[in-house]
Design a protein around this motif. Structure first.
Motif, PDB file in Angstrom:
ATOM      1  N   ALA A 123      12.160  -1.819   1.316  1.00 54.78           N
ATOM      2  CA  ALA A 123      12.303  -3.176   0.784  1.00 54.78           C
ATOM      3  C   ALA A 123      11.066  -4.021   1.096  1.00 54.78           C
ATOM      4  O   ALA A 123      10.649  -4.845   0.276  1.00 54.78           O
ATOM      5  CB  ALA A 123      13.545  -3.835   1.374  1.00 54.78           C
ATOM      6  N   ALA A 124      10.476  -3.802   2.274  1.00 57.73           N
ATOM      7  CA  ALA A 124       9.276  -4.548   2.648  1.00 57.73           C
ATOM      8  C   ALA A 124       8.112  -4.206   1.724  1.00 57.73           C
ATOM      9  O   ALA A 124       7.387  -5.090   1.249  1.00 57.73           O
ATOM     10  CB  ALA A 124       8.906  -4.250   4.098  1.00 57.73           C
ATOM     11  N   PHE A 125       7.917  -2.910   1.455  1.00 58.27           N
ATOM     12  CA  PHE A 125       6.850  -2.496   0.547  1.00 58.27           C
ATOM     13  C   PHE A 125       7.091  -3.029  -0.858  1.00 58.27           C
ATOM     14  O   PHE A 125       6.134  -3.398  -1.565  1.00 58.27           O
ATOM     15  CB  PHE A 125       6.738  -0.969   0.522  1.00 58.27           C
ATOM     16  CG  PHE A 125       5.967  -0.401   1.679  1.00 58.27           C
ATOM     17  CD1 PHE A 125       4.614  -0.682   1.846  1.00 58.27           C
ATOM     18  CD2 PHE A 125       6.592   0.418   2.607  1.00 58.27           C
ATOM     19  CE1 PHE A 125       3.902  -0.161   2.913  1.00 58.27           C
ATOM     20  CE2 PHE A 125       5.885   0.936   3.683  1.00 58.27           C
ATOM     21  CZ  PHE A 125       4.525   0.647   3.839  1.00 58.27           C
ATOM     22  N   ALA A 126       8.339  -3.092  -1.268  1.00 52.12           N
ATOM     23  CA  ALA A 126       8.653  -3.629  -2.589  1.00 52.12           C
ATOM     24  C   ALA A 126       8.259  -5.098  -2.688  1.00 52.12           C
ATOM     25  O   ALA A 126       7.757  -5.554  -3.731  1.00 52.12           O
ATOM     26  CB  ALA A 126      10.148  -3.453  -2.883  1.00 52.12           C
ATOM     27  N   LEU A 127       8.468  -5.847  -1.620  1.00 56.92           N
ATOM     28  CA  LEU A 127       8.057  -7.247  -1.602  1.00 56.92           C
ATOM     29  C   LEU A 127       6.541  -7.389  -1.690  1.00 56.92           C
ATOM     30  O   LEU A 127       6.011  -8.260  -2.393  1.00 56.92           O
ATOM     31  CB  LEU A 127       8.561  -7.925  -0.326  1.00 56.92           C
ATOM     32  CG  LEU A 127      10.024  -8.352  -0.278  1.00 56.92           C
ATOM     33  CD1 LEU A 127      10.389  -8.837   1.117  1.00 56.92           C
ATOM     34  CD2 LEU A 127      10.296  -9.445  -1.303  1.00 56.92           C
ATOM     35  N   VAL A 128       5.835  -6.511  -0.974  1.00 55.65           N
ATOM     36  CA  VAL A 128       4.372  -6.599  -0.944  1.00 55.65           C
ATOM     37  C   VAL A 128       3.789  -6.261  -2.311  1.00 55.65           C
ATOM     38  O   VAL A 128       2.948  -7.006  -2.845  1.00 55.65           O
ATOM     39  CB  VAL A 128       3.800  -5.659   0.136  1.00 55.65           C
ATOM     40  CG1 VAL A 128       2.275  -5.645   0.064  1.00 55.65           C
ATOM     41  CG2 VAL A 128       4.263  -6.091   1.519  1.00 55.65           C
ATOM     42  N   VAL A 129       4.206  -5.156  -2.882  1.00 58.67           N
ATOM     43  CA  VAL A 129       3.616  -4.719  -4.164  1.00 58.67           C
ATOM     44  C   VAL A 129       4.199  -5.495  -5.339  1.00 58.67           C
ATOM     45  O   VAL A 129       3.595  -5.531  -6.420  1.00 58.67           O
ATOM     46  CB  VAL A 129       3.831  -3.201  -4.368  1.00 58.67           C
ATOM     47  CG1 VAL A 129       3.174  -2.417  -3.253  1.00 58.67           C
ATOM     48  CG2 VAL A 129       5.309  -2.851  -4.462  1.00 58.67           C
TER      49      VAL A 129
END
Length: 233
Positions: free
Chosen positions: A9-15
């Motif tokens: 979920a964190a990577f989804a927010l970043v990208v």
């Protein structure tokens, strides 16, 4: 959520380039880089002057500067809060709980680091090149521009130390900025808030961006110093 889901979920927010997420990142960069720039403009010449000047009380000033390098952020935040509060001397300016107040607090934290490290670098360079500079008529404060230029790669380390201090700051900016969503919420204050709320993906995403930015800036500065040192001979 398990750890794997939190990272996903964190990577989804970043990208995903969420506007709210990017707003926090850009505000953090604006506040931190502005504070470091102001501290550099003030601290580099002051540190060089302190390295070359000789006057009563100089040793006491150096000791105080070294001590202020470890100034607790909450103390700096409290001092700025009292200065900018409605009953304070700068209260009529209405700067409390604004990005400007956060910049002021970070400058107070970064400035002693820049001055103290600059003094050490310039003092070492003066000891090495004193005779040569005197032979061409550069002595005392007149030697400052030359010494700052010669020590530019070493001084980059001082600025990086200041950037690290400012970018990781929570206490002072929280006191004077108020952590207002969309206005004074930085990466560090948002990480603190979202962790306490249990929104770990957002906190982790901001932490990853903060770590990546710090690594990138240090890598660029290191590469530039290596290239500069190679061309300097």
């Amino acid at each position: 959520m398990d750890v794997g889901a939190i990272f996903q979920a964190a990577f989804a927010l970043v990208v995903g380039l969420d506007p709210g997420f990017l707003g926090i990142v850009f505000l953090s960069l604006r506040v931190t880089l502005t504070a470091v720039l102001i501290a550099a403009l003030i601290g580099l010449p002051l540190g060089a002057a302190l390295a070359l000047a000789r006057f009563p009380g100089r040793a006491a000033i150096i000791v105080c500067l070294n001590a202020l390098m470890g100034l607790p952020p909450v103390v700096a935040g409290l001092a700025v809060f009292l200065l900018l509060s409605r009953s304070g001397p700068l209260g009529p300016l209405g700067l409390l709980f604004t990005p400007t107040a956060m910049i002021i607090a970070q400058v107070i934290l970064v400035l002693p680091i820049v001055i103290a490290l600059t003094r050490q670098v310039i003092e070492d360079l003066w000891g090495e090149y004193r005779d040569h500079l005197r032979s061409v008529g550069l002595e005392g404060l007149r030697a400052i521009p030359t010494l700052l230029f010669d020590g530019r790669f070493a001084l980059a380390t001082a600025l990086l130390a200041g950037f690290g201090r400012a970018s990781a700051e929570v206490g002072a900016v929280l006191i004077v900025g108020g952590n207002i969503a969309g206005y004074t919420r930085t990466m560090t204050t948002a990480i603190t808030l979202e962790t306490s709320k249990g929104d770990l993906p957002l906190a982790l995403g901001l932490g990853l961006v903060l770590l990546s930015l710090t690594l990138a800036i240090n890598a660029i500065a290191f590469g530039a110093s290596r290239i500069g040192a190679r061309y300097a001979g």
